[in-house]
Design a protein around this motif. Sequence first.
Motif, mmCIF file in Angstrom:
data_model
loop_
_atom_site.group_PDB
_atom_site.id
_atom_site.type_symbol
_atom_site.label_atom_id
_atom_site.label_comp_id
_atom_site.label_asym_id
_atom_site.label_seq_id
_atom_site.Cartn_x
_atom_site.Cartn_y
_atom_site.Cartn_z
ATOM 1 N N PHE A 137 56.776 71.594 35.851
ATOM 2 C CA PHE A 137 57.160 70.285 36.367
ATOM 3 C C PHE A 137 58.466 70.362 37.144
ATOM 4 C CE2 PHE A 137 59.102 66.048 35.770
ATOM 5 C CZ PHE A 137 58.189 65.325 36.514
ATOM 6 N N LEU A 138 59.405 71.172 36.671
ATOM 7 C CA LEU A 138 60.682 71.301 37.380
ATOM 8 C C LEU A 138 60.496 71.929 38.757
ATOM 9 C CD1 LEU A 138 63.105 72.301 34.482
ATOM 10 C CD2 LEU A 138 62.821 70.075 35.579
ATOM 11 N N GLU A 139 59.592 72.876 38.883
ATOM 12 C CA GLU A 139 59.292 73.448 40.203
ATOM 13 C C GLU A 139 58.716 72.378 41.128
ATOM 14 O OE1 GLU A 139 56.706 76.779 39.658
ATOM 15 O OE2 GLU A 139 58.292 78.036 38.839
ATOM 16 N N LEU A 140 57.890 71.526 40.577
ATOM 17 C CA LEU A 140 57.326 70.422 41.347
ATOM 18 C C LEU A 140 58.438 69.523 41.873
ATOM 19 C CD1 LEU A 140 54.531 68.884 41.989
ATOM 20 C CD2 LEU A 140 55.220 67.441 40.086
ATOM 21 N N ILE A 141 59.374 69.164 41.011
ATOM 22 C CA ILE A 141 60.496 68.316 41.421
ATOM 23 C C ILE A 141 61.317 69.009 42.503
ATOM 24 C CG2 ILE A 141 62.712 67.346 40.653
ATOM 25 C CD1 ILE A 141 61.343 66.799 37.937
ATOM 26 N N HIS A 142 61.608 70.284 42.312
ATOM 27 C CA HIS A 142 62.436 71.009 43.277
ATOM 28 C C HIS A 142 61.732 71.225 44.612
ATOM 29 C CE1 HIS A 142 65.575 71.585 40.395
ATOM 30 N NE2 HIS A 142 64.818 72.302 39.579
ATOM 31 N N SER A 143 60.423 71.237 44.622
ATOM 32 C CA SER A 143 59.689 71.491 45.875
ATOM 33 C C SER A 143 59.430 70.220 46.678
ATOM 34 C CB SER A 143 58.358 72.186 45.570
ATOM 35 O OG SER A 143 57.494 71.309 44.870
ATOM 36 N N ARG A 144 59.676 69.051 46.107
ATOM 37 C CA ARG A 144 59.420 67.800 46.817
ATOM 38 C C ARG A 144 60.500 67.530 47.852
ATOM 39 N NH1 ARG A 144 59.463 63.379 48.771
ATOM 40 N NH2 ARG A 144 61.644 62.978 48.431
ATOM 41 N N HIS A 145 60.071 67.147 49.044
ATOM 42 C CA HIS A 145 60.996 66.729 50.093
ATOM 43 C C HIS A 145 60.269 65.741 50.996
ATOM 44 C CE1 HIS A 145 58.718 69.975 51.989
ATOM 45 N NE2 HIS A 145 58.968 69.363 53.128
ATOM 46 N N SER A 146 61.019 65.013 51.781
ATOM 47 C CA SER A 146 60.404 64.067 52.719
ATOM 48 C C SER A 146 59.902 64.840 53.934
ATOM 49 C CB SER A 146 61.402 62.996 53.144
ATOM 50 O OG SER A 146 61.734 62.189 52.042
ATOM 51 N N PHE A 147 58.633 64.728 54.196
ATOM 52 C CA PHE A 147 57.994 65.437 55.306
ATOM 53 C C PHE A 147 57.959 64.519 56.525
ATOM 54 C CE2 PHE A 147 54.261 66.641 57.791
ATOM 55 C CZ PHE A 147 54.506 67.987 57.987
ATOM 56 N N ARG A 148 58.545 64.965 57.621
ATOM 57 C CA ARG A 148 58.574 64.148 58.834
ATOM 58 C C ARG A 148 57.905 64.849 60.004
ATOM 59 N NH1 ARG A 148 63.296 62.870 56.119
ATOM 60 N NH2 ARG A 148 63.514 60.655 55.698
ATOM 61 N N GLY A 149 57.060 65.822 59.700
ATOM 62 C CA GLY A 149 56.362 66.555 60.741
ATOM 63 C C GLY A 149 55.035 65.903 61.096
ATOM 64 N N GLU A 150 54.239 66.636 61.825
ATOM 65 C CA GLU A 150 52.906 66.184 62.215
ATOM 66 C C GLU A 150 51.946 66.464 61.058
ATOM 67 O OE1 GLU A 150 50.398 64.517 65.178
ATOM 68 O OE2 GLU A 150 52.554 64.826 65.232
ATOM 69 N N TYR A 151 51.261 65.427 60.604
ATOM 70 C CA TYR A 151 50.299 65.593 59.514
ATOM 71 C C TYR A 151 48.989 66.149 60.059
ATOM 72 C CZ TYR A 151 53.369 62.807 56.558
ATOM 73 O OH TYR A 151 54.438 62.350 55.828
ATOM 74 N N GLN A 152 48.278 66.899 59.231
ATOM 75 C CA GLN A 152 46.969 67.405 59.618
ATOM 76 C C GLN A 152 45.996 66.231 59.723
ATOM 77 O OE1 GLN A 152 45.712 70.389 56.833
ATOM 78 N NE2 GLN A 152 47.450 71.719 57.272
ATOM 79 N N ALA A 153 45.064 66.346 60.631
ATOM 80 C CA ALA A 153 44.080 65.282 60.845
ATOM 81 C C ALA A 153 42.929 65.402 59.843
ATOM 82 C CB ALA A 153 43.561 65.340 62.278
#
Length: 116
Positions: A4-20
Amino acid sequence: MNTFLELIHSRHSFRGEYQALPVKREDLIKIMQAGIDAPSGCNKQTTSFIAIDDPHILKQLLNVIDPPIGQSAPAAICVLTQRIYAYRDKCFAIQDYSAAIENMLLAIIALGYQSC
């Protein structure tokens, strides 16, 4: 994710192009369930969610978001709240929807998606 801690540490706001690629409906339900499962002040349940994955409606929604983010996102979840006074005339709506959003952001990463 291993922990769970790895999950928390890997989360960030993504502002790139999303896959279609569409987001699976069952995944949208799991994400919203994570929001529903968040704590709620005095259990007043002030938070509600609306998932949008219809491309036409999603385009209309994304056109009114300022500043523009997620323009290529295949789905969105609108978080709604209501002011319900709980304990000693206090309202916990801000805390409720904040906890719900954090739960959903973590669920999104756990399911292999990105978000902002």
